[in-house]
Scaffold this motif. Structure first.
Motif, short mmCIF file in Angstrom:
data_model
loop_
_atom_site.label_atom_id
_atom_site.label_comp_id
_atom_site.label_asym_id
_atom_site.label_seq_id
_atom_site.Cartn_x
_atom_site.Cartn_y
_atom_site.Cartn_z
N ILE A 123 0.84 -1.20 0.00
CA ILE A 123 0.00 0.00 0.00
C ILE A 123 0.88 1.26 0.00
O ILE A 123 0.59 2.22 -0.71
N SER A 124 1.96 1.24 0.77
CA SER A 124 2.87 2.39 0.79
C SER A 124 3.45 2.66 -0.60
O SER A 124 3.58 3.81 -1.00
N CYS A 125 3.79 1.59 -1.30
CA CYS A 125 4.30 1.75 -2.67
C CYS A 125 3.25 2.38 -3.58
O CYS A 125 3.55 3.27 -4.37
N LEU A 126 2.02 1.92 -3.46
CA LEU A 126 0.94 2.46 -4.30
C LEU A 126 0.68 3.94 -4.02
O LEU A 126 0.30 4.69 -4.91
N LEU A 127 0.89 4.36 -2.78
CA LEU A 127 0.61 5.74 -2.39
C LEU A 127 1.82 6.66 -2.55
O LEU A 127 1.68 7.87 -2.36
N SER A 128 2.98 6.12 -2.87
CA SER A 128 4.17 6.95 -2.98
C SER A 128 4.26 7.62 -4.34
O SER A 128 3.51 7.30 -5.26
N THR A 129 5.20 8.54 -4.46
CA THR A 129 5.39 9.24 -5.73
C THR A 129 6.02 8.32 -6.78
O THR A 129 5.95 8.60 -7.96
N ASN A 130 6.64 7.24 -6.33
CA ASN A 130 7.24 6.26 -7.23
C ASN A 130 6.59 4.91 -6.90
O ASN A 130 7.11 4.16 -6.08
N PRO A 131 5.47 4.58 -7.53
CA PRO A 131 4.68 3.42 -7.10
C PRO A 131 5.23 2.04 -7.50
O PRO A 131 4.49 1.09 -7.55
N ALA A 132 6.50 1.93 -7.77
CA ALA A 132 7.08 0.63 -8.10
C ALA A 132 7.38 -0.14 -6.82
O ALA A 132 7.91 0.41 -5.86
N VAL A 133 7.03 -1.41 -6.81
CA VAL A 133 7.32 -2.27 -5.66
C VAL A 133 8.79 -2.68 -5.72
O VAL A 133 9.27 -3.15 -6.75
N ASN A 134 9.48 -2.48 -4.63
CA ASN A 134 10.88 -2.89 -4.51
C ASN A 134 10.89 -4.22 -3.77
O ASN A 134 10.58 -4.26 -2.58
N PRO A 135 11.24 -5.32 -4.44
CA PRO A 135 11.12 -6.63 -3.79
C PRO A 135 12.01 -6.80 -2.56
O PRO A 135 11.63 -7.50 -1.62
N VAL A 136 13.17 -6.17 -2.54
CA VAL A 136 14.04 -6.31 -1.37
C VAL A 136 13.47 -5.55 -0.18
O VAL A 136 13.49 -6.04 0.95
N ILE A 137 12.93 -4.36 -0.43
CA ILE A 137 12.31 -3.59 0.65
C ILE A 137 11.07 -4.33 1.17
O ILE A 137 10.83 -4.40 2.37
N MET A 138 10.29 -4.93 0.26
CA MET A 138 9.12 -5.70 0.69
C MET A 138 9.56 -6.92 1.51
O MET A 138 8.92 -7.26 2.51
N LEU A 139 10.64 -7.55 1.12
CA LEU A 139 11.19 -8.66 1.91
C LEU A 139 11.58 -8.17 3.31
O LEU A 139 11.37 -8.88 4.30
N GLY A 140 12.11 -6.97 3.39
CA GLY A 140 12.44 -6.39 4.69
C GLY A 140 11.21 -6.20 5.56
O GLY A 140 11.22 -6.53 6.75
N ALA A 141 10.13 -5.70 4.98
CA ALA A 141 8.88 -5.51 5.73
C ALA A 141 8.32 -6.86 6.18
O ALA A 141 7.84 -6.99 7.31
N LEU A 142 8.37 -7.85 5.30
CA LEU A 142 7.93 -9.19 5.65
C LEU A 142 8.77 -9.74 6.80
O LEU A 142 8.25 -10.33 7.75
N LYS A 167 18.25 -0.62 -0.25
CA LYS A 167 18.58 0.79 -0.48
C LYS A 167 19.91 0.93 -1.21
O LYS A 167 20.09 1.82 -2.04
N MET A 168 20.85 0.04 -0.91
CA MET A 168 22.14 0.08 -1.62
C MET A 168 21.97 -0.32 -3.07
O MET A 168 22.52 0.31 -3.97
N ILE A 169 21.18 -1.37 -3.31
CA ILE A 169 20.98 -1.86 -4.68
C ILE A 169 20.16 -0.88 -5.51
O ILE A 169 20.53 -0.55 -6.63
N TYR A 170 19.03 -0.44 -4.98
CA TYR A 170 18.08 0.34 -5.77
C TYR A 170 18.29 1.85 -5.73
O TYR A 170 17.92 2.55 -6.65
N PHE A 171 18.85 2.35 -4.61
CA PHE A 171 18.97 3.80 -4.47
C PHE A 171 20.41 4.28 -4.36
O PHE A 171 20.64 5.48 -4.21
N GLY A 172 21.36 3.38 -4.40
CA GLY A 172 22.76 3.77 -4.34
C GLY A 172 23.23 4.25 -2.98
O GLY A 172 24.17 5.04 -2.89
#
Length: 182
Positions: free
Chosen positions: A72-91, A133-138
């Motif tokens: 839901i956070s991804c859908l509501l953000s300015t960049n609505p792409a799901v980041n699988p590593v970040i989602m794994l972190g939330a899980l 964050k290192m992989i996707y955002f540098g």
């Protein structure tokens, strides 16, 4: 008739999970807007609902709320792409808080809340989300230490909130009714 009774009994639990998800999403958006220094340096209490679900309802509930919050956070953000590593972190935040509370520190109270929240933050927030964050955002490698400091503060605040909530007699009765504990 028993089928309807069973369906009705799950309604409060589903409602609570939805409320915990909404709480985490809203708090996460507020914190991200107020306390973000860079895309990967921020203070947020977005894990409060996830950790709460994990502690009181187990690793499956924590995982469910964690994935829902991130999606839901991804859908509501300015960049609505799901980041699988970040989602794994939330899980992982949800699963690890649930595992610690259900199998390692089983007695309800401050020790359990601290152990569950600290483990959730270290594994899900600091380790896995930092890799994302290192992989996707540098994010530079030393950002892990900044994330650790932010997570330590967030963990302390979340534990204080959970402890305060569970001191309320009505909330405690409601939780015990849902979990079947005495």
């Amino acid at each position: 008739m028993p089928k309807n009774e069973k369906q009705t009994s799950k309604a409060p639990l589903i409602t609570l999970f939805a409320m915990l998800t909404a709480l985490s999403v809203v708090v996460g958006i507020l914190c991200k807007n107020l306390f973000t220094v860079a895309v990967y340096y921020r203070f947020t209490l977005e894990n409060i609902g996830i950790i709460f679900a994990g502690i009181f309802f187990g690793p499956g509930a924590g995982a469910l709320v964690g994935v829902a919050v991130d999606g839901i956070s991804c859908l509501l953000s300015t960049n609505p792409a799901v980041n699988p590593v970040i989602m794994l972190g939330a899980l992982t935040v949800g699963v690890s808080s649930g595992v610690v509370a259900k199998y390692i520190v089983r007695e309800r109270g401050l020790k359990q809340y601290i152990a569950a929240a600290a483990t959730a933050h270290l594994l899900g927030q600091v380790l896995i989300k930092s890799i994302g964050k290192m992989i996707y955002f540098g994010m530079p490698w030393f950002g892990i230490f900044i994330g650790l400091a932010c997570s330590a503060l967030a963990c302390a605040a979340e534990v204080a909130i959970i402890r305060t909530l569970t001191k309320n007699t009505e909330i405690r009765k409601f939780l015990f009714r849902l979990t079947g504990e005495k």
